[in-house]
Design an enzyme around this catalytic site. Structure first.
Site, PDB file in Angstrom:
ATOM      1  N   GLY A 138       0.831  -1.208   0.000  1.00  0.00           N
ATOM      2  CA  GLY A 138       0.000   0.000   0.000  1.00  0.00           C
ATOM      3  C   GLY A 138       0.858   1.247   0.000  1.00  0.00           C
ATOM      4  O   GLY A 138       0.527   2.253   0.633  1.00  0.00           O
ATOM      5  N   GLY A 145      -0.352   4.984  -0.740  1.00  0.00           N
ATOM      6  CA  GLY A 145      -1.358   5.625   0.105  1.00  0.00           C
ATOM      7  C   GLY A 145      -0.780   6.806   0.880  1.00  0.00           C
ATOM      8  O   GLY A 145       0.387   7.162   0.716  1.00  0.00           O
ATOM      9  N   GLN A 146      -1.604   7.369   1.770  1.00  0.00           N
ATOM     10  CA  GLN A 146      -1.204   8.587   2.487  1.00  0.00           C
ATOM     11  C   GLN A 146       0.053   8.350   3.334  1.00  0.00           C
ATOM     12  O   GLN A 146       1.014   9.114   3.243  1.00  0.00           O
ATOM     13  CB  GLN A 146      -2.352   9.063   3.398  1.00  0.00           C
ATOM     14  N   TYR A 169     -14.510  -1.394   9.211  1.00  0.00           N
ATOM     15  CA  TYR A 169     -13.095  -1.016   9.321  1.00  0.00           C
ATOM     16  C   TYR A 169     -12.593  -1.260  10.752  1.00  0.00           C
ATOM     17  O   TYR A 169     -11.542  -1.878  10.969  1.00  0.00           O
ATOM     18  CB  TYR A 169     -12.950   0.462   8.939  1.00  0.00           C
ATOM     19  N   LYS A 186      -9.790  -3.831  12.316  1.00  0.00           N
ATOM     20  CA  LYS A 186      -8.630  -3.391  13.107  1.00  0.00           C
ATOM     21  C   LYS A 186      -8.577  -4.153  14.440  1.00  0.00           C
ATOM     22  O   LYS A 186      -7.513  -4.595  14.867  1.00  0.00           O
ATOM     23  CB  LYS A 186      -8.670  -1.875  13.332  1.00  0.00           C
ATOM     24  N   ILE A 211      -4.443  11.221  10.506  1.00  0.00           N
ATOM     25  CA  ILE A 211      -3.113  11.731  10.138  1.00  0.00           C
ATOM     26  C   ILE A 211      -3.283  12.893   9.156  1.00  0.00           C
ATOM     27  O   ILE A 211      -3.970  12.764   8.137  1.00  0.00           O
ATOM     28  CB  ILE A 211      -2.263  10.628   9.473  1.00  0.00           C
TER      29      ILE A 211
HETATM   30  C1  AKB Z   1      -9.990   6.893   9.022  1.00  0.00           C
HETATM   31  O1  AKB Z   1     -10.500   8.007   9.200  1.00  0.00           O
HETATM   32  O2  AKB Z   1     -10.608   5.923   8.603  1.00  0.00           O
HETATM   33  C2  AKB Z   1      -8.533   6.711   9.417  1.00  0.00           C
HETATM   34  C3  AKB Z   1      -8.393   6.213  10.799  1.00  0.00           C
HETATM   35  C4  AKB Z   1      -8.640   7.110  11.949  1.00  0.00           C
HETATM   36  O3  AKB Z   1      -8.070   5.082  10.992  1.00  0.00           O
HETATM   37  N1  AKB Z   1      -7.827   7.937   9.251  1.00  0.00           N
END
Ligand code: AKB
Length: 320
Positions: free
Chosen positions: A8, A11-12, A141, A145, A171
């Site tokens: 990746g 990515g950012q 998401y 995690k 970030i």
């Molecule tokens: C998001 O906003 O999904 C990410 C994170 C806080 O994991 N930047």
């Protein structure tokens, strides 16, 4: 010579991490990878491999070819995109991580993997969220995690894989825009302020989230990865933060540079995501275990963002 794979990498975080890794280890030691094919000339400038982390065979081939010492596994869908593609989000984020941990196990490779404040949920204490707290994420998401953290600890304790992780906050960076996150507003707002003098935010003004400037994030990742393995007591993921601010506090700071800047608020589905996350994180364990200390507060971030995005260079002193 340390050989490194970054998944990746476009990515950012990858875009900035690659620069720091090449400075440290040498250009030819760092191999980028991502799902996309690069345009013909671009792929001659540095070592890049097309890799979908869900493809274990391809990952094994690449690992056998280069014999990596470290993998920075950044390939991931973020929170907002993840809600729109929950199946894909699980597949990339969980199955991709499991593949990386598998090759790390068989080839004795050290791994960095980013978790997120999204691993927490609505029943987690919102203020000074402790290292060990209820984690009941409400997004796919966040579920990936929280699951990923347990996978990391499992591979570390069961198979001795040296995998290290940080629960990253939002970030902020200037070189590459984030894609598909809930904290993206904190980057978009700078570009909109400079281009249009106005921004429509998808979160309410009082939404307060933990944030970090990219140079701090890169330093945190490298410091964690270079720490003595005996200092790494947490093998799920470390709480880490730099600053917490609300959207309206960010707007006020931006108005010191662009007094006419205005922000409108049109909260969408991302508001519920942000509301389920902590506002202020307690990162004392990262501080005591391996010496984490952030350098940039909100005013330093805003000053540097405007300096890097070129104008305006000095804050305008407002008189009441
Ligand atoms: C998001 O906003 O999904 C990410 C994170 C806080 O994991 N930047």
């Amino acid at each position: 010579m340390t050989k490194i794979l970054v998944t990746g990498s476009k990515g950012q975080i990858g875009s900035d991490l690659i620069v720091a890794l090449r400075d440290r280890y040498g250009v030819m030691q760092v191999i980028e990878s991502g799902r996309q094919k690069l345009p013909p000339l671009e792929d001659k400038l540095f070592l890049y491999e097309t890799l979908d982390v869900r493809d274990l065979k391809r990952l094994q081939q690449i690992v056998e070819r280069y014999r990596f010492d470290i993998i920075y596994h950044l390939a991931s869908l973020l929170s907002a995109t993840g809600e729109q593609n929950p199946h894909l989000c699980w597949d990339i984020n969980v199955n991709g991580l499991k593949n990386v941990l598998e090759v790390a196990k068989s080839h004795r490779i050290k791994v960095f993997w980013p978790s997120s404040i999204a691993a927490f949920g609505p029943h987690t204490p919102k203020i000074d969220t402790p290292q060990i707290a209820i984690a009941d994420p409400s997004t796919m998401y966040g579920i990936t995690k929280a699951t990923g953290e347990l996978l990391c600890r499992y591979y570390a304790t069961r198979f001795g894989v040296d995998v290290r992780s940080l629960r990253l906050p939002g970030i902020i960076s200037y070189s590459t825009p984030p894609g598909g996150g809930t904290t993206d507003f904190a980057v978009e707002i700078f570009h909109a302020a400079l281009k249009n003098g106005t921004y429509t935010c998808f979160l309410r003004p009082d939404t307060r989230l933990p944030m970090m400037y990219m140079p701090d994030a890169i330093r945190a990742i490298l410091t964690l990865m270079e720490a003595d393995p005996n200092a790494i007591a947490i093998r799920t993921s470390y709480n880490i933060t730099a600053v917490s601010f609300s959207v309206e506090e960010l707007v006020t700071e931006i108005q010191k540079y662009i007094p006419e800047f205005t922000c409108r608020y049109e909260p969408d589905f991302r508001q519920a995501i942000a509301d389920s996350w902590p506002s202020i994180i307690d990162d004392s364990k990262a501080r005591s275990d391996w010496g984490w200390k952030p350098a940039c507060d909100l005013s330093a971030i805003v000053a540097d963002m405007f300096a890097k995005l070129k104008k305006p260079e000095k804050p305008v002193i407002l008189t009441s």
